[in-house]
Write an enzyme that holds these catalytic residues in place. Structure first.
Site, PDB file in Angstrom:
ATOM      1  N   PRO A   9      35.677  10.529   2.752  1.00 31.80           N
ATOM      2  CA  PRO A   9      34.419  10.884   2.095  1.00 31.80           C
ATOM      3  C   PRO A   9      33.717  12.103   2.690  1.00 31.80           C
ATOM      4  CG  PRO A   9      34.146   8.915   3.439  1.00 31.80           C
ATOM      5  CD  PRO A   9      35.626   9.195   3.360  1.00 31.80           C
ATOM      6  N   ASN A  10      33.137  12.874   1.806  1.00 28.09           N
ATOM      7  CA  ASN A  10      32.311  14.047   2.118  1.00 28.09           C
ATOM      8  C   ASN A  10      33.108  15.259   2.591  1.00 28.09           C
ATOM      9  OD1 ASN A  10      29.733  12.742   1.555  1.00 28.09           O
ATOM     10  ND2 ASN A  10      30.151  11.526   3.392  1.00 28.09           N
ATOM     11  N   ARG A  17      28.553  21.753   4.138  1.00 31.99           N
ATOM     12  CA  ARG A  17      28.048  20.544   4.758  1.00 31.99           C
ATOM     13  C   ARG A  17      27.874  20.794   6.250  1.00 31.99           C
ATOM     14  NH1 ARG A  17      31.932  15.463   6.239  1.00 31.99           N
ATOM     15  NH2 ARG A  17      30.294  14.205   7.168  1.00 31.99           N
ATOM     16  N   TYR A  22      30.573  21.377  11.421  1.00 32.08           N
ATOM     17  CA  TYR A  22      31.907  21.501  10.837  1.00 32.08           C
ATOM     18  C   TYR A  22      32.323  22.941  10.534  1.00 32.08           C
ATOM     19  CZ  TYR A  22      31.139  16.503  10.265  1.00 32.08           C
ATOM     20  OH  TYR A  22      30.876  15.177  10.497  1.00 32.08           O
ATOM     21  N   ASN A  73      42.347  12.166   7.874  1.00 27.15           N
ATOM     22  CA  ASN A  73      40.974  12.267   8.360  1.00 27.15           C
ATOM     23  C   ASN A  73      40.161  11.261   7.536  1.00 27.15           C
ATOM     24  OD1 ASN A  73      38.357  12.781   9.066  1.00 27.15           O
ATOM     25  ND2 ASN A  73      38.515  15.015   8.925  1.00 27.15           N
ATOM     26  N   ALA A  76      33.912   9.192   7.742  1.00 22.72           N
ATOM     27  CA  ALA A  76      33.031   8.127   8.227  1.00 22.72           C
ATOM     28  C   ALA A  76      33.675   6.741   8.164  1.00 22.72           C
ATOM     29  CB  ALA A  76      31.730   8.130   7.437  1.00 22.72           C
ATOM     30  N   HIS A  79      34.807   4.797  11.211  1.00 25.60           N
ATOM     31  CA  HIS A  79      33.855   4.065  12.057  1.00 25.60           C
ATOM     32  C   HIS A  79      33.470   2.712  11.482  1.00 25.60           C
ATOM     33  CE1 HIS A  79      33.826   8.012  13.705  1.00 25.60           C
ATOM     34  NE2 HIS A  79      33.128   8.533  12.729  1.00 25.60           N
ATOM     35  N   ASP A  86      43.757  -2.061   9.035  1.00 21.77           N
ATOM     36  CA  ASP A  86      44.855  -2.952   8.644  1.00 21.77           C
ATOM     37  C   ASP A  86      45.929  -2.207   7.860  1.00 21.77           C
ATOM     38  OD1 ASP A  86      43.530  -5.007   9.878  1.00 21.77           O
ATOM     39  OD2 ASP A  86      42.890  -6.009   8.036  1.00 21.77           O
ATOM     40  N   GLU A  97      45.735  10.617  13.192  1.00 21.24           N
ATOM     41  CA  GLU A  97      44.348  10.718  12.743  1.00 21.24           C
ATOM     42  C   GLU A  97      43.751  12.043  13.226  1.00 21.24           C
ATOM     43  OE1 GLU A  97      41.670   7.954  14.592  1.00 21.24           O
ATOM     44  OE2 GLU A  97      40.153   8.203  13.036  1.00 21.24           O
ATOM     45  N   HIS A  99      40.059  14.319  13.349  1.00 23.52           N
ATOM     46  CA  HIS A  99      38.646  14.591  13.103  1.00 23.52           C
ATOM     47  C   HIS A  99      38.385  16.047  13.464  1.00 23.52           C
ATOM     48  CE1 HIS A  99      37.423  10.461  12.305  1.00 23.52           C
ATOM     49  NE2 HIS A  99      38.105  10.071  13.362  1.00 23.52           N
ATOM     50  N   LEU A 100      37.698  16.749  12.589  1.00 17.77           N
ATOM     51  CA  LEU A 100      37.361  18.152  12.864  1.00 17.77           C
ATOM     52  C   LEU A 100      36.502  18.257  14.123  1.00 17.77           C
ATOM     53  CD1 LEU A 100      36.422  18.908   9.187  1.00 17.77           C
ATOM     54  CD2 LEU A 100      38.284  20.061  10.398  1.00 17.77           C
ATOM     55  N   SER A 101      35.490  17.407  14.191  1.00 16.42           N
ATOM     56  CA  SER A 101      34.560  17.427  15.326  1.00 16.42           C
ATOM     57  C   SER A 101      35.047  16.473  16.408  1.00 16.42           C
ATOM     58  CB  SER A 101      33.169  17.010  14.854  1.00 16.42           C
ATOM     59  OG  SER A 101      33.185  15.678  14.349  1.00 16.42           O
ATOM     60  N   ARG A 106      29.542  12.905  20.053  1.00 16.77           N
ATOM     61  CA  ARG A 106      28.485  12.786  19.052  1.00 16.77           C
ATOM     62  C   ARG A 106      27.789  11.417  19.188  1.00 16.77           C
ATOM     63  NH1 ARG A 106      30.671  14.733  13.389  1.00 16.77           N
ATOM     64  NH2 ARG A 106      28.425  14.641  12.968  1.00 16.77           N
ATOM     65  N   ARG A 110      29.734   6.842  16.218  1.00 22.05           N
ATOM     66  CA  ARG A 110      31.036   7.472  15.957  1.00 22.05           C
ATOM     67  C   ARG A 110      32.051   7.159  17.051  1.00 22.05           C
ATOM     68  NH1 ARG A 110      29.628  11.032  11.666  1.00 22.05           N
ATOM     69  NH2 ARG A 110      27.453  11.688  11.881  1.00 22.05           N
TER      70      ARG A 110
HETATM   71  C1  DQA Z   1      34.662  13.615  10.731  1.00 25.53           C
HETATM   72  C2  DQA Z   1      33.823  12.888  11.785  1.00 25.53           C
HETATM   73  C3  DQA Z   1      33.148  11.663  11.200  1.00 25.53           C
HETATM   74  O1  DQA Z   1      32.349  11.032  12.183  1.00 25.53           O
HETATM   75  C4  DQA Z   1      32.249  12.062  10.043  1.00 25.53           C
HETATM   76  O2  DQA Z   1      31.708  10.906   9.436  1.00 25.53           O
HETATM   77  C5  DQA Z   1      32.930  12.925   9.050  1.00 25.53           C
HETATM   78  C6  DQA Z   1      33.827  13.984   9.509  1.00 25.53           C
HETATM   79  C7  DQA Z   1      35.272  14.917  11.290  1.00 25.53           C
HETATM   80  O3  DQA Z   1      36.248  15.379  10.707  1.00 25.53           O
HETATM   81  O4  DQA Z   1      34.776  15.449  12.284  1.00 25.53           O
HETATM   82  O5  DQA Z   1      32.696  12.810   7.842  1.00 25.53           O
HETATM   83  O6  DQA Z   1      35.725  12.776  10.321  1.00 25.53           O
END
Ligand code: DQA
Length: 143
Positions: A9-10, A17, A22, A73, A76, A79, A86, A97, A99-101, A106, A110
């Site tokens: 998501p997002n 964003r 990011y 990725n 959210a 978390h 599962d 996995e 994560h960009l950040s 943070r 998270r």
């Molecule tokens: C994220 C980190 C997550 O905590 C956050 O909810 C995101 C982006 C990242 O790629 O850094 O939506 O997955």
């Protein structure tokens, strides 16, 4: 081999964003990076994004039969989602996995990562380059 690259998501609004967190890279640019790196290793990448948790679960199930590895990725949902934990745990192919950040520096919410506890490897904080590293890593696992 074919690899599945999933985005949660997002991530569709990346670039517009929270650029402090990011940067300005877009998901389309990340997709191009992924296809380029996959080609370097003779892999084919199926790159997808959804804002829906259940769709990520169903896509992960496709890796039971149809893909040699997964890069995800979960955004959210990492978390919050025991369902994603599962689904990843049910796979025998490698799951990396991304994560960009760096989620570890943070907010405390998270620092729980239900996907990380089932994944083969985790890359966080490398920005868009994390996807390239993840593809390179699955390539070496598959070689
Ligand atoms: C994220 C980190 C997550 O905590 C956050 O909810 C995101 C982006 C990242 O790629 O850094 O939506 O997955």
């Amino acid at each position: 081999s074919r690899i599945l690259v999933l985005n949660g998501p997002n991530l569709d609004i990346l670039g517009r964003r929270d650029p402090e967190q990011y940067g300005t890279v877009t998901l389309a640019e990340i997709e191009a990076i992924v296809h380029t790196e996959a080609a370097v290793h003779g892999l084919e990448a199926d790159f997808r994004q959804t804002n829906r948790e259940g769709e990520l679960v169903e896509w992960l199930h496709e890796a039971l039969d149809d893909f040699a590895a997964v890069v995800i990725n979960p955004a959210a949902y990492a978390h919050t989602s025991v369902a994603l934990h599962d689904a990843v745990e049910a796979l025998w192919v490698p799951v990396v996995e991304v994560h960009l950040s760096n989620t570890w520096k943070r907010e405390p919410f998270r620092h729980v990562d239900h996907v990380a506890t089932a994944a083969t490897a985790v890359i966080a904080g490398a920005g868009a380059d994390g996807y390239r590293l993840a593809v390179a890593h699955v390539a070496s696992l598959l070689a």
